[in-house]
Design a protein around this motif. Structure first.
Motif, short mmCIF file in Angstrom:
data_model
loop_
_atom_site.label_atom_id
_atom_site.label_comp_id
_atom_site.label_asym_id
_atom_site.label_seq_id
_atom_site.Cartn_x
_atom_site.Cartn_y
_atom_site.Cartn_z
N LYS A 123 56.44 -63.25 -23.60
CA LYS A 123 57.25 -64.21 -24.78
C LYS A 123 56.24 -65.06 -24.91
O LYS A 123 55.95 -65.66 -26.08
CB LYS A 123 58.48 -64.53 -24.16
CG LYS A 123 59.52 -63.78 -23.65
CD LYS A 123 60.26 -64.01 -22.71
CE LYS A 123 61.77 -62.90 -22.19
NZ LYS A 123 62.64 -63.84 -21.78
N GLN A 124 54.94 -66.02 -24.63
CA GLN A 124 54.33 -67.02 -24.38
C GLN A 124 52.98 -66.52 -25.51
O GLN A 124 52.72 -66.73 -26.23
CB GLN A 124 53.40 -67.43 -23.19
CG GLN A 124 54.42 -67.76 -21.95
CD GLN A 124 53.28 -68.95 -21.05
OE1 GLN A 124 53.13 -67.53 -20.26
NE2 GLN A 124 53.73 -69.74 -20.64
N LYS A 180 60.44 -53.71 -22.67
CA LYS A 180 61.63 -54.12 -22.22
C LYS A 180 60.98 -54.00 -20.43
O LYS A 180 60.85 -54.30 -19.47
CB LYS A 180 62.83 -53.72 -22.81
CG LYS A 180 63.79 -53.78 -21.53
CD LYS A 180 65.43 -53.16 -22.43
CE LYS A 180 66.61 -53.74 -21.13
NZ LYS A 180 67.68 -53.00 -22.03
N ASP A 238 66.11 -60.15 -28.45
CA ASP A 238 65.93 -61.67 -28.79
C ASP A 238 64.68 -62.51 -28.84
O ASP A 238 64.32 -63.01 -29.44
CB ASP A 238 66.65 -62.78 -27.43
CG ASP A 238 66.09 -61.93 -26.62
OD1 ASP A 238 65.34 -61.11 -25.84
OD2 ASP A 238 66.51 -63.14 -25.29
N THR A 239 63.46 -61.32 -28.54
CA THR A 239 61.80 -61.79 -28.86
C THR A 239 61.51 -61.05 -30.27
O THR A 239 60.53 -61.61 -30.25
CB THR A 239 61.71 -61.16 -27.34
OG1 THR A 239 61.39 -59.78 -27.50
CG2 THR A 239 62.04 -61.68 -26.12
N VAL A 287 58.78 -58.26 -27.22
CA VAL A 287 58.21 -57.32 -26.37
C VAL A 287 58.88 -56.67 -25.21
O VAL A 287 60.06 -56.26 -25.70
CB VAL A 287 58.81 -59.28 -25.01
CG1 VAL A 287 57.83 -59.06 -23.59
CG2 VAL A 287 58.19 -60.46 -25.47
N VAL A 335 52.99 -56.23 -25.39
CA VAL A 335 54.16 -56.41 -26.86
C VAL A 335 53.48 -55.35 -27.63
O VAL A 335 53.13 -54.82 -27.68
CB VAL A 335 52.78 -57.80 -26.61
CG1 VAL A 335 53.53 -58.41 -28.40
CG2 VAL A 335 53.75 -58.84 -25.62
N THR A 338 60.67 -61.56 -33.56
CA THR A 338 59.89 -62.70 -34.63
C THR A 338 58.96 -61.69 -35.58
O THR A 338 57.88 -61.26 -34.89
CB THR A 338 59.29 -63.48 -33.37
OG1 THR A 338 60.53 -63.79 -32.28
CG2 THR A 338 58.88 -64.56 -34.52
N GLN A 360 57.40 -59.97 -18.40
CA GLN A 360 58.16 -60.32 -19.36
C GLN A 360 57.94 -61.71 -20.19
O GLN A 360 57.39 -62.62 -20.98
CB GLN A 360 59.35 -60.01 -19.71
CG GLN A 360 59.82 -58.98 -19.41
CD GLN A 360 61.07 -58.50 -18.72
OE1 GLN A 360 62.23 -59.33 -19.20
NE2 GLN A 360 61.43 -57.20 -19.74
N ASP A 361 57.94 -62.86 -19.09
CA ASP A 361 57.49 -64.44 -19.47
C ASP A 361 56.23 -64.31 -20.16
O ASP A 361 56.03 -65.68 -21.47
CB ASP A 361 57.50 -65.13 -18.32
CG ASP A 361 59.20 -65.29 -17.51
OD1 ASP A 361 59.86 -65.03 -18.05
OD2 ASP A 361 58.94 -65.35 -16.10
N VAL A 385 54.09 -63.89 -27.86
CA VAL A 385 55.15 -63.22 -28.71
C VAL A 385 54.63 -65.07 -29.50
O VAL A 385 55.14 -65.04 -31.02
CB VAL A 385 55.84 -62.80 -28.33
CG1 VAL A 385 57.12 -63.09 -30.10
CG2 VAL A 385 55.48 -61.68 -28.56
N GLU A 386 55.25 -66.19 -28.38
CA GLU A 386 55.84 -67.16 -29.41
C GLU A 386 54.67 -68.35 -29.73
O GLU A 386 54.54 -69.27 -31.15
CB GLU A 386 56.57 -68.13 -28.43
CG GLU A 386 57.59 -67.71 -27.80
CD GLU A 386 58.32 -68.44 -26.23
OE1 GLU A 386 57.64 -69.28 -26.31
OE2 GLU A 386 59.50 -68.43 -25.87
#
Length: 270
Positions: free
Chosen positions: A248-249, A239, A116-117, A237, A95, A119, A244-245, A251-252
């Motif tokens: 993403k958690q 590449k 798309d990640t 995230v 990240v 933010t 990655q999953d 980052v969210e």
């Protein structure tokens, strides 16, 4: 003799069955242990983050791990530009948290982060500071035109977002050429803070969040937002991440109410 052979054969078959059963049970147990170990193994995420996020991330990490106990976080702090270049060179990062959009956009154009990640999860303000025990005759950025000071520290504009915001600010108020010969450049905004805290620089330009965390400096003035680009912190995230999953958690989570509350506590603003 035949009777003896029959008895021996029966005994042999029973022993073989028992041994096979034990062996099978042992294998099943071993496979289950291995499966359980894989289930309980923690995923380790490496997060490259702007130096100004150091204190806030320490608390955000604790909050995140309470909700995601199967993930471990390792942080690498520094100037956003240097961190981005490390990712370009293949550093194993999951990240990226930048202090401006420039470096996130640079990585996105090179297809090194998942677009798309991306933010923007927080923002900041720029302030002029001095050592707490000093008495500078300065109450605004415009008063830097006076000669009552010797050295001003800012981040290196080429690699430190705070440095670029500082240069933009000084150019906006037509003072860059007046002060540039008295500037001490730093590798990141935290080094600027250290220079001012130690008295190695009379003045410094840092984020308000950095000034808030130090009891050794005082804020003299706040830069007007129109003097520089908006100060935003994008997360993305990487590449090449193998997780990655989970990345993403994280980052969210940065946009969650809990994380936002922590960021506000440390002087950041959405």
């Amino acid at each position: 003799m035949k009777k003896f052979s029959s008895v021996f054969l029966t005994f042999f078959l029973i022993a073989t069955m028992i041994f096979s059963g034990c062996q099978s049970k042992e294998n099943d147990t071993g496979e289950q242990v291995e499966k359980d170990q894989k289930t309980t193994e923690k995923v380790e995420l490496t997060v490259s983050a702007a130096a100004s996020l150091t204190d806030a991330m320490a608390e955000i990490e604790k909050a995140f791990l309470k909700e995601y106990s199967s993930i471990d976080l390792t942080f690498s702090f520094g100037g956003s530009g240097n961190l981005a270049k490390q990712i370009e060179q293949g550093a194993p990062v999951d990240v990226f948290l930048s202090a401006d959009s420039k470096w996130t956009d640079t990585l996105a154009k090179k297809d090194l982060v998942l677009k798309d990640t991306i933010t923007s999860f927080t923002g900041n303000k720029l302030v002029l500071i001095s050592p707490k025990d000093s008495e500078p005759n300065i109450t605004s950025f415009q008063e830097l035109k006076s000669n009552d000071w010797k050295q001003l520290s800012i981040g290196e504009p080429e690699s430190v977002p705070a440095g670029q915001y500082s240069k933009d600010t000084l150019e906006s108020i037509n003072l860059w050429n007046h002060v540039k010969d008295k500037i001490i450049f730093a590798k990141d905004v935290r080094q600027v803070l250290t220079y001012v805290e130690s008295g190695n620089a009379d003045l410094g330009i840092v984020y308000s969040s950095d000034a808030l965390m130090s009891d050794k400096v005082q804020v003299l003035a706040e830069a007007e937002e129109k003097w520089h680009d908006p100060i935003v912190y994008p997360a993305a995230v990487v590449k090449a991440s193998k997780h990655q999953d989970e990345a993403k958690q994280f980052v969210e989570f940065l946009s969650s109410e809990k994380a936002q509350s922590i960021l506000k506590k440390y002087g950041f603003k959405k």
